[in-house]
Scaffold this motif. Structure first.
Motif, PDB file in Angstrom:
ATOM      1  N   ASN A  14      85.549  22.752   9.838  1.00 16.65           N
ATOM      2  CA  ASN A  14      86.627  22.556  10.813  1.00 16.65           C
ATOM      3  C   ASN A  14      87.160  21.132  10.792  1.00 16.65           C
ATOM      4  N   ARG A  15      86.279  20.153  10.701  1.00 15.57           N
ATOM      5  CA  ARG A  15      86.687  18.743  10.686  1.00 15.57           C
ATOM      6  C   ARG A  15      87.571  18.432   9.475  1.00 15.57           C
ATOM      7  N   LEU A  16      87.282  19.098   8.342  1.00 17.24           N
ATOM      8  CA  LEU A  16      88.069  18.892   7.124  1.00 17.24           C
ATOM      9  C   LEU A  16      89.311  19.793   7.065  1.00 17.24           C
ATOM     10  N   HIS A  17      89.500  20.614   8.095  1.00 21.90           N
ATOM     11  CA  HIS A  17      90.665  21.499   8.195  1.00 21.90           C
ATOM     12  C   HIS A  17      90.755  22.468   7.018  1.00 21.90           C
ATOM     13  N   LEU A  18      89.611  23.003   6.591  1.00 23.60           N
ATOM     14  CA  LEU A  18      89.607  23.927   5.463  1.00 23.60           C
ATOM     15  C   LEU A  18      90.173  25.292   5.840  1.00 23.60           C
ATOM     16  N   TYR A  19      90.374  25.520   7.124  1.00 22.68           N
ATOM     17  CA  TYR A  19      90.946  26.772   7.617  1.00 22.68           C
ATOM     18  C   TYR A  19      92.473  26.811   7.479  1.00 22.68           C
ATOM     19  N   THR A  20      93.065  25.810   6.875  1.00 25.57           N
ATOM     20  CA  THR A  20      94.530  25.730   6.805  1.00 25.57           C
ATOM     21  C   THR A  20      95.130  26.401   5.571  1.00 25.57           C
ATOM     22  N   THR A  21      94.315  27.028   4.723  1.00 20.22           N
ATOM     23  CA  THR A  21      94.884  27.663   3.531  1.00 20.22           C
ATOM     24  C   THR A  21      95.681  28.899   3.925  1.00 20.22           C
ATOM     25  N   LYS A  22      96.691  29.182   3.139  1.00 15.91           N
ATOM     26  CA  LYS A  22      97.616  30.284   3.411  1.00 15.91           C
ATOM     27  C   LYS A  22      96.891  31.628   3.567  1.00 15.91           C
ATOM     28  N   ARG A  23      95.906  31.878   2.715  1.00 15.52           N
ATOM     29  CA  ARG A  23      95.194  33.167   2.723  1.00 15.52           C
ATOM     30  C   ARG A  23      93.850  33.092   3.449  1.00 15.52           C
ATOM     31  N   ARG A  24      93.561  31.940   4.055  1.00 14.25           N
ATOM     32  CA  ARG A  24      92.277  31.715   4.751  1.00 14.25           C
ATOM     33  C   ARG A  24      91.113  32.040   3.813  1.00 14.25           C
ATOM     34  N   ASN A  25      91.208  31.509   2.576  1.00  6.77           N
ATOM     35  CA  ASN A  25      90.200  31.824   1.562  1.00  6.77           C
ATOM     36  C   ASN A  25      89.556  30.577   0.946  1.00  6.77           C
ATOM     37  N   ALA A  26      89.251  29.613   1.798  1.00  7.79           N
ATOM     38  CA  ALA A  26      88.530  28.428   1.348  1.00  7.79           C
ATOM     39  C   ALA A  26      87.025  28.675   1.434  1.00  7.79           C
ATOM     40  N   VAL A  27      86.302  28.023   0.530  1.00  8.71           N
ATOM     41  CA  VAL A  27      84.839  28.076   0.511  1.00  8.71           C
ATOM     42  C   VAL A  27      84.330  26.648   0.597  1.00  8.71           C
ATOM     43  N   LEU A  28      83.328  26.433   1.417  1.00 10.07           N
ATOM     44  CA  LEU A  28      82.688  25.128   1.509  1.00 10.07           C
ATOM     45  C   LEU A  28      81.262  25.228   0.991  1.00 10.07           C
ATOM     46  N   ILE A  29      80.949  24.359   0.038  1.00  6.19           N
ATOM     47  CA  ILE A  29      79.569  24.160  -0.397  1.00  6.19           C
ATOM     48  C   ILE A  29      79.136  22.867   0.289  1.00  6.19           C
ATOM     49  N   PHE A  30      78.207  22.975   1.222  1.00  6.78           N
ATOM     50  CA  PHE A  30      77.770  21.848   2.052  1.00  6.78           C
ATOM     51  C   PHE A  30      76.341  21.490   1.681  1.00  6.78           C
ATOM     52  N   ILE A  31      76.116  20.227   1.307  1.00 10.45           N
ATOM     53  CA  ILE A  31      74.777  19.779   0.933  1.00 10.45           C
ATOM     54  C   ILE A  31      74.413  18.538   1.739  1.00 10.45           C
ATOM     55  N   ALA A  32      73.275  18.599   2.422  1.00 16.00           N
ATOM     56  CA  ALA A  32      72.686  17.434   3.071  1.00 16.00           C
ATOM     57  C   ALA A  32      71.489  17.042   2.207  1.00 16.00           C
ATOM     58  N   TYR A  33      71.705  16.102   1.288  1.00 10.35           N
ATOM     59  CA  TYR A  33      70.734  15.861   0.231  1.00 10.35           C
ATOM     60  C   TYR A  33      69.428  15.234   0.693  1.00 10.35           C
ATOM     61  N   GLU A  34      69.439  14.309   1.636  1.00  8.14           N
ATOM     62  CA  GLU A  34      68.170  13.744   2.095  1.00  8.14           C
ATOM     63  C   GLU A  34      67.405  14.747   2.941  1.00  8.14           C
ATOM     64  N   ALA A  35      68.122  15.575   3.679  1.00  4.50           N
ATOM     65  CA  ALA A  35      67.502  16.590   4.522  1.00  4.50           C
ATOM     66  C   ALA A  35      67.079  17.822   3.724  1.00  4.50           C
ATOM     67  N   ARG A  36      67.544  17.904   2.472  1.00  2.33           N
ATOM     68  CA  ARG A  36      67.239  19.035   1.599  1.00  2.33           C
ATOM     69  C   ARG A  36      67.688  20.369   2.218  1.00  2.33           C
ATOM     70  N   LYS A  37      68.945  20.358   2.673  1.00  2.00           N
ATOM     71  CA  LYS A  37      69.539  21.549   3.275  1.00  2.00           C
ATOM     72  C   LYS A  37      70.877  21.816   2.620  1.00  2.00           C
ATOM     73  N   LEU A  38      71.251  23.097   2.542  1.00  2.00           N
ATOM     74  CA  LEU A  38      72.570  23.437   2.030  1.00  2.00           C
ATOM     75  C   LEU A  38      73.046  24.735   2.641  1.00  2.00           C
ATOM     76  N   ALA A  39      74.363  24.880   2.611  1.00  2.00           N
ATOM     77  CA  ALA A  39      75.000  26.112   3.090  1.00  2.00           C
ATOM     78  C   ALA A  39      76.265  26.332   2.280  1.00  2.00           C
ATOM     79  N   ILE A  40      76.600  27.587   2.095  1.00  2.00           N
ATOM     80  CA  ILE A  40      77.880  27.952   1.491  1.00  2.00           C
ATOM     81  C   ILE A  40      78.535  28.920   2.455  1.00  2.00           C
ATOM     82  N   LEU A  41      79.760  28.619   2.838  1.00  2.00           N
ATOM     83  CA  LEU A  41      80.447  29.509   3.770  1.00  2.00           C
ATOM     84  C   LEU A  41      81.909  29.641   3.401  1.00  2.00           C
ATOM     85  N   GLY A  42      82.440  30.796   3.737  1.00  2.00           N
ATOM     86  CA  GLY A  42      83.839  31.093   3.467  1.00  2.00           C
ATOM     87  C   GLY A  42      84.626  31.209   4.748  1.00  2.00           C
TER      88      GLY A  42
END
Length: 158
Positions: free
Chosen positions: A51-79
């Protein structure tokens, strides 16, 4: 560990090139965001970042975020909602597992490039490329080095 230690500038260029190549076959938009820390649930932080990066602004609402917190050793992928409306539950599970293996092996750039290519292939099934498709979001790796609390406070000031 600094971002440049996790993903050196050459690796960041490889990732941006992988996103460019993957997006040639789909109208989907793939973004990678890296941060050192993530307290709490990674999916909540990934959604806040989406939301902070405004990835929801694509015309088809088809953005994907690969999120990595490297020191915390956590990741998520969401569309975004356009993707979630057409893909089955757990659609990103295999990509998360595969990327986790690469991260544990200390090969984040190789893992991201492979996962990005795979995501592009999977997205093309639901959002095939079209002539004159516009690149709606940056292909560069985004990152922050703020603490979760600073980001959350900044986000709520809007």
């Amino acid at each position: 560990m600094a971002l440049a230690d996790f993903i050196p500038s050459e690796g960041q260029r490889r990732i941006a090139d992988a996103i460019t190549a993957a997006e040639r076959h789909t109208t989907g938009e793939i973004c990678v965001h890296v941060t050192p820390r993530c307290r709490g649930k990674v999916i909540k932080r990934a959604i806040n970042t989406f939301n902070r990066l405004h990835l929801y602004t694509t015309k088809r609402r088809n953005a994907v975020l690969i999120f990595i917190a490297y020191e915390a050793r956590k990741l998520a992928i969401l569309g975004d909602s356009g993707i979630n409306a057409v893909v089955p539950k757990g659609f990103w599970n295999n990509e998360v597992e595969e990327l986790t293996r690469y991260l544990k092996a200390g090969r984040p750039v190789d893992g991201l490039c492979e996962i990005i290519a795979h995501i592009g292939d999977r997205l093309s099934e639901f959002f095939p490329g079209v002539r004159d498709d516009e690149n709606e979001l940056s292909n560069e790796v985004s990152f922050d080095e703020l603490d979760d609390d600073e980001l959350d406070n900044d986000h709520h000031d809007n």
